[in-house]
Design an enzyme around this catalytic site. Structure first.
Site, PDB file in Angstrom:
ATOM      1  N   LEU A  95     -11.043   3.484  -1.296  1.00 48.27           N
ATOM      2  CA  LEU A  95     -10.867   2.605  -2.452  1.00 48.27           C
ATOM      3  C   LEU A  95      -9.801   3.109  -3.427  1.00 48.27           C
ATOM      4  O   LEU A  95      -9.757   4.306  -3.729  1.00 48.27           O
ATOM      5  CB  LEU A  95     -12.206   2.499  -3.189  1.00 48.27           C
ATOM      6  CG  LEU A  95     -12.193   1.805  -4.554  1.00 48.27           C
ATOM      7  CD1 LEU A  95     -12.012   0.321  -4.385  1.00 48.27           C
ATOM      8  CD2 LEU A  95     -13.450   2.127  -5.319  1.00 48.27           C
ATOM      9  N   HIS A  96      -8.953   2.209  -3.905  1.00 45.65           N
ATOM     10  CA  HIS A  96      -7.958   2.572  -4.924  1.00 45.65           C
ATOM     11  C   HIS A  96      -7.592   1.330  -5.715  1.00 45.65           C
ATOM     12  O   HIS A  96      -7.566   0.226  -5.172  1.00 45.65           O
ATOM     13  CB  HIS A  96      -6.716   3.194  -4.288  1.00 45.65           C
ATOM     14  CG  HIS A  96      -6.142   2.404  -3.154  1.00 45.65           C
ATOM     15  ND1 HIS A  96      -6.711   2.390  -1.893  1.00 45.65           N
ATOM     16  CD2 HIS A  96      -5.062   1.590  -3.087  1.00 45.65           C
ATOM     17  CE1 HIS A  96      -5.989   1.605  -1.103  1.00 45.65           C
ATOM     18  NE2 HIS A  96      -4.991   1.101  -1.798  1.00 45.65           N
ATOM     19  N   THR A  97      -7.337   1.513  -7.001  1.00 49.79           N
ATOM     20  CA  THR A  97      -6.945   0.400  -7.869  1.00 49.79           C
ATOM     21  C   THR A  97      -5.463   0.518  -8.195  1.00 49.79           C
ATOM     22  O   THR A  97      -5.029   1.500  -8.795  1.00 49.79           O
ATOM     23  CB  THR A  97      -7.754   0.427  -9.184  1.00 49.79           C
ATOM     24  OG1 THR A  97      -9.140   0.339  -8.864  1.00 49.79           O
ATOM     25  CG2 THR A  97      -7.359  -0.751 -10.083  1.00 49.79           C
ATOM     26  N   GLU A 119       0.817  -1.205   0.000  1.00 45.93           N
ATOM     27  CA  GLU A 119       0.000   0.000   0.000  1.00 45.93           C
ATOM     28  C   GLU A 119       0.850   1.255   0.000  1.00 45.93           C
ATOM     29  O   GLU A 119       1.989   1.258   0.430  1.00 45.93           O
ATOM     30  CB  GLU A 119      -0.901   0.017   1.237  1.00 45.93           C
ATOM     31  CG  GLU A 119      -1.908  -1.100   1.275  1.00 45.93           C
ATOM     32  CD  GLU A 119      -3.045  -0.902   0.300  1.00 45.93           C
ATOM     33  OE1 GLU A 119      -3.326   0.248  -0.054  1.00 45.93           O
ATOM     34  OE2 GLU A 119      -3.638  -1.909  -0.112  1.00 45.93           O
TER      35      GLU A 119
END
Ligand SMILES: [Zn+2]
Length: 183
Positions: free
Chosen positions: A120-122, A11
């Site tokens: 949220l993250h892609t 992350e």
């Protein structure tokens, strides 16, 4: 037995020199200087941020402006914009970083998450034949920071070289939808 391979489990981590009060993915796009924040590009409802803990050079994240934990909480317009910006990120990477492949993925829920960010993250992770985790290879915070700055220039150039309107694909599938991004 196949090994599950998930380089996006690493992350984004906060920079020690620049503590952020609150959710970093909400705070960073509010700041003035996108380059300083390492925001590479923006669309109407999402933006692209370089990961401060990259698996590989060019490790980026596509992030909705609004704070939501799960894709099912996002509206259609945000989801569409998210998908289009992810495609634009792939195009930019291929244009100026030129990986052999790319992993993309999301960490959803506590057992899947590698970090504590619940926005949220892609992840979009460039891969090269025979690569290994970039961080242990290079080692040291200073090297990482320099590498991220260099990567920023490459990816930014990749976006800048692309059209600011991404082709919406086969018109027969439906009405073409306009999508733009800024670098
Ligand atoms: Zn947030």
């Amino acid at each position: 037995m196949d090994r599950i391979y998930a380089p996006w489990r690493i992350e984004w981590v906060e920079r020690e020199s620049d503590p952020i009060d609150g959710c970093p993915f909400c705070v960073l796009p509010e700041r003035e200087d996108d380059r300083e924040s390492r925001i590479v590009a923006r669309s109407e409802r999402n933006y692209v941020l370089l990961n401060n803990a990259p698996y590989n050079p060019g490790h980026a994240m596509v992030i909705p402006n609004e704070h939501r934990e799960d894709p099912t909480d996002l509206g259609d317009a945000v989801l569409f914009d998210h998908a289009k910006l992810k495609a634009a990120t792939l195009a930019a990477l291929r244009r100026d970083v030129d990986p052999d492949g790319v992993n993309t993925g999301q960490n959803l829920g506590t057992s899947a998450a590698g970090g504590s960010v619940d926005h949220l993250h892609t992840h979009v992770v460039p891969r090269w034949d025979g690569d290994t985790n970039f961080m242990p290879v290079t080692g040291g915070t200073k090297v990482i920071v320099e590498a991220i700055d260099r990567t920023y220039e490459h990816l930014h150039a990749g976006f800048a070289a692309g059209d600011d309107v991404v082709d919406s694909g086969d018109a027969e599938a439906g009405e073409a939808v306009e999508f733009e991004f800024d670098v």
